[in-house]
Design a protein around this motif. Structure first.
Motif, short mmCIF file in Angstrom:
data_model
loop_
_atom_site.label_atom_id
_atom_site.label_comp_id
_atom_site.label_asym_id
_atom_site.label_seq_id
_atom_site.Cartn_x
_atom_site.Cartn_y
_atom_site.Cartn_z
N THR A 12 0.81 -1.21 0.00
CA THR A 12 0.00 0.00 0.00
C THR A 12 0.85 1.27 0.00
O THR A 12 0.33 2.36 -0.19
N LYS A 13 2.15 1.15 0.26
CA LYS A 13 3.03 2.31 0.18
C LYS A 13 3.42 2.53 -1.28
O LYS A 13 3.73 1.59 -2.01
N GLN A 14 3.40 3.80 -1.70
CA GLN A 14 3.71 4.07 -3.10
C GLN A 14 5.13 3.62 -3.44
O GLN A 14 6.10 3.97 -2.76
N THR A 15 5.21 2.84 -4.51
CA THR A 15 6.45 2.18 -4.91
C THR A 15 6.65 2.34 -6.41
O THR A 15 5.69 2.36 -7.17
N VAL A 16 7.91 2.46 -6.82
CA VAL A 16 8.23 2.46 -8.25
C VAL A 16 8.58 1.03 -8.65
O VAL A 16 9.54 0.45 -8.13
N TYR A 17 7.80 0.47 -9.56
CA TYR A 17 8.05 -0.89 -10.05
C TYR A 17 8.86 -0.77 -11.34
O TYR A 17 8.36 -0.30 -12.36
N ILE A 18 10.11 -1.19 -11.27
CA ILE A 18 11.04 -1.03 -12.39
C ILE A 18 11.06 -2.29 -13.23
O ILE A 18 11.32 -3.39 -12.72
N VAL A 19 10.76 -2.16 -14.52
CA VAL A 19 10.80 -3.31 -15.43
C VAL A 19 11.80 -3.01 -16.55
O VAL A 19 11.55 -2.17 -17.41
N ASP A 20 12.95 -3.70 -16.50
CA ASP A 20 14.00 -3.51 -17.49
C ASP A 20 14.81 -4.80 -17.55
O ASP A 20 15.10 -5.40 -16.51
N ASP A 21 15.17 -5.25 -18.75
CA ASP A 21 15.89 -6.51 -18.87
C ASP A 21 17.38 -6.36 -18.57
O ASP A 21 18.10 -7.36 -18.45
N ASP A 22 17.87 -5.14 -18.41
CA ASP A 22 19.28 -4.90 -18.08
C ASP A 22 19.43 -4.81 -16.56
O ASP A 22 18.96 -3.86 -15.93
N GLU A 23 20.10 -5.80 -15.99
CA GLU A 23 20.23 -5.86 -14.53
C GLU A 23 20.95 -4.64 -13.96
O GLU A 23 20.57 -4.12 -12.90
N SER A 24 21.98 -4.16 -14.66
CA SER A 24 22.72 -3.02 -14.15
C SER A 24 21.85 -1.76 -14.09
O SER A 24 21.96 -0.95 -13.17
N ILE A 25 20.98 -1.60 -15.08
CA ILE A 25 20.07 -0.45 -15.09
C ILE A 25 19.06 -0.58 -13.96
O ILE A 25 18.78 0.38 -13.24
N ARG A 26 18.51 -1.78 -13.79
CA ARG A 26 17.55 -2.01 -12.70
C ARG A 26 18.17 -1.67 -11.35
O ARG A 26 17.58 -0.96 -10.53
N GLU A 27 19.37 -2.18 -11.12
CA GLU A 27 20.03 -1.94 -9.84
C GLU A 27 20.37 -0.47 -9.64
O GLU A 27 20.20 0.08 -8.55
#
Length: 225
Positions: free
Chosen positions: A11-26
């Motif tokens: 319920t806390k506002q969260t950014v859900y990151i969807v990217d196939d590049d692990e380094s970008i996600r991290e």
């Protein structure tokens, strides 16, 4: 200790990151967490979709070009399935037609990699504000639908006819009831729906997309478009 599941993170506002590049996600996740914004990472749109639930708050930071379902295709699936989470697109290989398509479909922003941190924060702030409005509206609609569920089948019939504009005597004729009985049902409907006027009843039924009696009648007679 409570036996209830811990849903506070959902319920806390969260950014859900969807990217196939692990380094970008991290990198994105580390930056957002450093400024106090919760984040969760997924390598595919399918992975996020499997994780999604209606109680989740926040926004989706979505790479436009993903293996499997692309971000652009996934946005369309979200729209068709009724998942209304705000979407921020990002890509290193965007073009004008793509930008137009996703923005027309309701994307909050389109970020071109590499983008500035300030650009991301502005987009997230805008998306969170949009999500907050959406969730408040959904809470109101859920409350209205709960009131509708509290009605008896007969009360729902009467409500549908009342909101379609039928008079008490017309409703009585349609349902083979006395006008006094219709008035009693109508009073119960007004009390359970917590409204003080017919106009207010019509307004909240429309807000909850409750079909009217006339729509049902047209459908039964094969008149629906």
């Amino acid at each position: 200790m409570s036996d209830e599941p811990d849903t506070s993170r959902d319920t806390k506002q969260t950014v859900y990151i969807v990217d196939d590049d692990e380094s970008i996600r991290e990198g994105l996740s580390n930056f957002l967490e450093a400024v106090g914004i919760d984040s969760r990472c997924f390598s595919t749109a399918e992975g996020f979709s499997a994780h999604w639930s209606d109680r989740m708050a926040g926004c989706l930071l979505l790479d436009a070009r993903l293996p499997g379902i692309s971000g652009v295709e996934f946005q369309e699936r979200l729209r068709k399935s009724g998942m209304k989470i705000p979407v921020i697109f990002m890509t290193a290989h965007g073009d004008i037609p793509m930008v137009r398509k996703v923005m027309k479909a309701g994307a909050v922003e389109f970020l071109t990699k590499p983008f500035q941190k300030e650009e991301l924060l502005r987009a997230v702030e805008q998306a969170f504000a949009s999500d907050q409005i959406r969730r408040k509206e959904q809470a109101i609609v859920d409350s209205i639908r709960a009131r509708i569920e509290s009605l008896t089948p007969r009360e729902r019939e009467v409500m549908a006819m009342v909101t379609a504009g039928l008079l008490n005597k017309q409703i009585a004729s349609e349902l083979n009831l006395s006008e006094i009985t219709v008035k009693l049902h109508r009073r119960q409907v007004m009390e359970k729906m917590r409204v003080g006027s017919l106009a207010e009843l019509v307004k909240i039924c429309e807000r909850a997309k409750e079909p009217s009696w006339s729509a049902h009648a047209n459908e039964e007679n094969g008149l629906s478009s």
